[in-house]
Motif scaffolding. Structure first.
Motif, PDB file in Angstrom:
ATOM      1  N   ALA A  13      24.457  78.105  41.715  1.00 36.81           N
ATOM      2  CA  ALA A  13      25.547  77.965  42.668  1.00 36.81           C
ATOM      3  C   ALA A  13      25.609  76.574  43.276  1.00 36.81           C
ATOM      4  CB  ALA A  13      25.383  78.980  43.776  1.00 36.81           C
ATOM      5  N   VAL A  14      26.822  76.188  43.639  1.00 34.35           N
ATOM      6  CA  VAL A  14      27.010  74.976  44.414  1.00 34.35           C
ATOM      7  C   VAL A  14      27.015  75.346  45.896  1.00 34.35           C
ATOM      8  CG1 VAL A  14      28.620  73.110  44.953  1.00 34.35           C
ATOM      9  CG2 VAL A  14      28.255  73.782  42.587  1.00 34.35           C
ATOM     10  N   LEU A  15      27.810  76.365  46.241  1.00 32.70           N
ATOM     11  CA  LEU A  15      27.879  76.831  47.630  1.00 32.70           C
ATOM     12  C   LEU A  15      28.014  78.348  47.613  1.00 32.70           C
ATOM     13  CD1 LEU A  15      28.157  76.160  50.677  1.00 32.70           C
ATOM     14  CD2 LEU A  15      30.605  76.072  50.307  1.00 32.70           C
ATOM     15  N   GLY A  16      26.953  79.045  47.772  1.00 26.66           N
ATOM     16  CA  GLY A  16      27.012  80.495  47.875  1.00 26.66           C
ATOM     17  C   GLY A  16      26.988  81.251  46.557  1.00 26.66           C
ATOM     18  N   GLY A  17      27.551  80.714  45.511  1.00 25.12           N
ATOM     19  CA  GLY A  17      27.538  81.373  44.214  1.00 25.12           C
ATOM     20  C   GLY A  17      28.675  82.338  43.967  1.00 25.12           C
ATOM     21  N   VAL A  18      29.635  82.420  44.893  1.00 22.30           N
ATOM     22  CA  VAL A  18      30.727  83.375  44.742  1.00 22.30           C
ATOM     23  C   VAL A  18      31.638  82.967  43.585  1.00 22.30           C
ATOM     24  CG1 VAL A  18      32.733  84.401  45.868  1.00 22.30           C
ATOM     25  CG2 VAL A  18      30.630  84.037  47.166  1.00 22.30           C
ATOM     26  N   CYS A  19      32.079  81.718  43.551  1.00 19.23           N
ATOM     27  CA  CYS A  19      32.983  81.267  42.482  1.00 19.23           C
ATOM     28  C   CYS A  19      32.299  81.340  41.120  1.00 19.23           C
ATOM     29  CB  CYS A  19      33.466  79.844  42.752  1.00 19.23           C
ATOM     30  SG  CYS A  19      34.641  79.736  44.105  1.00 19.23           S
ATOM     31  N   ALA A  20      31.048  80.951  41.051  1.00 23.33           N
ATOM     32  CA  ALA A  20      30.325  81.022  39.785  1.00 23.33           C
ATOM     33  C   ALA A  20      30.137  82.470  39.344  1.00 23.33           C
ATOM     34  CB  ALA A  20      28.973  80.322  39.903  1.00 23.33           C
ATOM     35  N   GLY A  21      29.887  83.356  40.294  1.00 25.31           N
ATOM     36  CA  GLY A  21      29.761  84.777  39.972  1.00 25.31           C
ATOM     37  C   GLY A  21      31.073  85.368  39.480  1.00 25.31           C
ATOM     38  N   LEU A  22      32.187  85.003  40.126  1.00 23.48           N
ATOM     39  CA  LEU A  22      33.499  85.457  39.665  1.00 23.48           C
ATOM     40  C   LEU A  22      33.810  84.908  38.279  1.00 23.48           C
ATOM     41  CD1 LEU A  22      35.561  85.098  42.964  1.00 23.48           C
ATOM     42  CD2 LEU A  22      35.031  87.222  41.770  1.00 23.48           C
ATOM     43  N   ALA A  23      33.447  83.653  38.041  1.00 22.26           N
ATOM     44  CA  ALA A  23      33.686  83.053  36.728  1.00 22.26           C
ATOM     45  C   ALA A  23      32.889  83.769  35.645  1.00 22.26           C
ATOM     46  CB  ALA A  23      33.333  81.564  36.759  1.00 22.26           C
ATOM     47  N   ILE A  32      37.593  76.119  36.998  1.00 28.14           N
ATOM     48  CA  ILE A  32      38.916  76.728  37.191  1.00 28.14           C
ATOM     49  C   ILE A  32      38.892  77.662  38.400  1.00 28.14           C
ATOM     50  CG2 ILE A  32      40.590  78.328  36.187  1.00 28.14           C
ATOM     51  CD1 ILE A  32      39.855  77.137  33.452  1.00 28.14           C
ATOM     52  N   VAL A  33      37.862  78.478  38.513  1.00 21.74           N
ATOM     53  CA  VAL A  33      37.757  79.416  39.629  1.00 21.74           C
ATOM     54  C   VAL A  33      37.611  78.651  40.943  1.00 21.74           C
ATOM     55  CG1 VAL A  33      36.409  81.298  40.618  1.00 21.74           C
ATOM     56  CG2 VAL A  33      36.802  81.211  38.167  1.00 21.74           C
ATOM     57  N   ARG A  34      36.844  77.579  40.950  1.00 21.63           N
ATOM     58  CA  ARG A  34      36.673  76.785  42.180  1.00 21.63           C
ATOM     59  C   ARG A  34      37.982  76.123  42.597  1.00 21.63           C
ATOM     60  NH1 ARG A  34      30.983  74.563  40.057  1.00 21.63           N
ATOM     61  NH2 ARG A  34      29.694  76.229  40.906  1.00 21.63           N
ATOM     62  N   VAL A  35      38.718  75.574  41.637  1.00 19.82           N
ATOM     63  CA  VAL A  35      39.996  74.943  41.949  1.00 19.82           C
ATOM     64  C   VAL A  35      40.991  75.979  42.472  1.00 19.82           C
ATOM     65  CG1 VAL A  35      42.000  73.779  40.917  1.00 19.82           C
ATOM     66  CG2 VAL A  35      39.690  72.995  40.376  1.00 19.82           C
ATOM     67  N   LEU A  36      41.028  77.153  41.837  1.00 17.76           N
ATOM     68  CA  LEU A  36      41.915  78.217  42.313  1.00 17.76           C
ATOM     69  C   LEU A  36      41.538  78.678  43.718  1.00 17.76           C
ATOM     70  CD1 LEU A  36      42.366  80.423  39.115  1.00 17.76           C
ATOM     71  CD2 LEU A  36      44.094  79.027  40.256  1.00 17.76           C
ATOM     72  N   THR A  37      40.267  78.733  44.018  1.00 18.42           N
ATOM     73  CA  THR A  37      39.818  79.146  45.342  1.00 18.42           C
ATOM     74  C   THR A  37      40.252  78.148  46.404  1.00 18.42           C
ATOM     75  OG1 THR A  37      37.909  80.266  44.374  1.00 18.42           O
ATOM     76  CG2 THR A  37      37.794  79.756  46.721  1.00 18.42           C
TER      77      THR A  37
END
Length: 74
Positions: A13-23, A32-37
């Motif tokens: 994770a970069v920050l929390g791991g939420v975007c990476a987990g969703l990806a 892509i998920v980070r940019v969309l967030t």
């Protein structure tokens, strides 16, 4: 249920791991998920950021996979 996917926060994770987990869950690129967030956070006046923090608190961290090393006796 065989083959059921579970949503976790990623350990890479970069920050929390939420975007990476969703990806990982949706088989998308993490960038892509980070940019969309970030875009959703701007468009929704910060509501997406509140959802991100809520997911950070609610989602469990991905289990750590211990790598098995095959060692032949000498």
């Amino acid at each position: 249920m065989v083959g059921a996917k579970t949503l976790y926060r990623s350990r890479g994770a970069v920050l929390g791991g939420v975007c990476a987990g969703l990806a990982e869950y949706f088989a998308l690129d993490t960038v892509i998920v980070r940019v969309l967030t970030v875009a959703l956070a701007v468009v929704t006046a910060g509501f997406a950021a509140v959802v991100y923090v809520a997911l950070w608190l609610i989602l469990p961290q991905a289990p750590q996979h211990d790598s098995v090393v095959d060692v032949a006796p000498e």
